[in-house]
Design a protein around this motif. Structure first.
Motif, short mmCIF file in Angstrom:
data_model
loop_
_atom_site.label_atom_id
_atom_site.label_comp_id
_atom_site.label_asym_id
_atom_site.label_seq_id
_atom_site.Cartn_x
_atom_site.Cartn_y
_atom_site.Cartn_z
N VAL A 63 25.30 -24.80 -3.62
CA VAL A 63 24.69 -24.16 -4.79
C VAL A 63 23.63 -25.09 -5.35
O VAL A 63 23.58 -26.28 -5.00
CB VAL A 63 25.73 -23.84 -5.90
N ARG A 64 22.79 -24.57 -6.19
CA ARG A 64 21.77 -25.41 -6.83
C ARG A 64 22.45 -26.38 -7.79
O ARG A 64 23.17 -25.96 -8.69
CB ARG A 64 20.75 -24.56 -7.54
N ALA A 65 22.19 -27.64 -7.59
CA ALA A 65 22.86 -28.68 -8.37
C ALA A 65 22.60 -28.54 -9.86
O ALA A 65 23.52 -28.68 -10.67
CB ALA A 65 22.41 -30.06 -7.89
N TRP A 112 30.75 -19.84 -17.70
CA TRP A 112 31.13 -18.89 -16.65
C TRP A 112 29.94 -18.05 -16.20
O TRP A 112 29.78 -17.75 -15.01
CB TRP A 112 32.29 -18.02 -17.10
N LEU A 113 29.07 -17.68 -17.15
CA LEU A 113 27.87 -16.94 -16.79
C LEU A 113 26.97 -17.79 -15.89
O LEU A 113 26.44 -17.30 -14.88
CB LEU A 113 27.11 -16.51 -18.06
N ALA A 114 26.82 -19.06 -16.23
CA ALA A 114 26.05 -19.96 -15.37
C ALA A 114 26.72 -20.12 -14.00
O ALA A 114 26.04 -20.25 -12.98
CB ALA A 114 25.88 -21.32 -16.04
N VAL A 120 25.03 -16.47 -7.19
CA VAL A 120 24.04 -15.49 -6.73
C VAL A 120 22.66 -16.08 -6.42
O VAL A 120 21.89 -15.47 -5.70
CB VAL A 120 23.89 -14.31 -7.72
N ILE A 121 22.35 -17.25 -6.97
CA ILE A 121 21.07 -17.89 -6.66
C ILE A 121 21.26 -18.73 -5.40
O ILE A 121 22.10 -19.64 -5.38
CB ILE A 121 20.58 -18.79 -7.83
#
Length: 127
Positions: A63-65, A112-114, A120-121
């Motif tokens: 995932v993006r760090a 949690w939203l992040a 998804v990113i």
């Protein structure tokens, strides 16, 4: 794979959350009417592995760090405010500060939203 100082700090805070969750669970078991301590313990124990997972996914490049760190940081902040307020209220009979628990709750939801954004990113290739 290299783990940054920020990631190490977040992992240490997650482990601290787990430790405090166990301690508050034990305290709640011995103090009559300590429902807020029980709730605080549960939140700490539920979120500690989530924070560790975000850091692990980031370190593995899955995932993006930056997004993972934001998610983990929001979870840590939310735990401090929400669980801190519930615990202070249980032991000292006054709030941490006005609106600490609701602010912490919103920070947890934002974390949690992040986390959803992490899922998804797509991770950067070659990162």
């Amino acid at each position: 794979m290299r783990v940054s100082g920020v990631d190490r700090a977040l992992a240490a805070l997650a482990c601290l959350a787990g430790l405090l969750g166990v301690a508050l669970s034990a305290a709640a078991a011995h103090i009559p009417g300590a429902d807020s301590l029980k709730t605080s313990a549960q939140f700490l124990l539920f979120h500690a592995p989530a924070i560790l997972a975000l850091i692990g996914l980031s370190a593995a490049g899955l995932v993006r760090a930056g997004v993972a760190r934001i998610a983990a940081g929001l979870l840590v902040l939310g735990l401090i405010l929400f669980c801190g307020d519930l615990s202070v209220r249980a032991w000292l009979q006054h709030p941490l500060f006005p609106m600490a628990a609701p602010t912490g709750g919103f920070a947890l939801m934002a974390g949690w939203l992040a986390g959803i954004l992490c899922a998804v990113i797509p991770a950067r290739r070659g990162a």
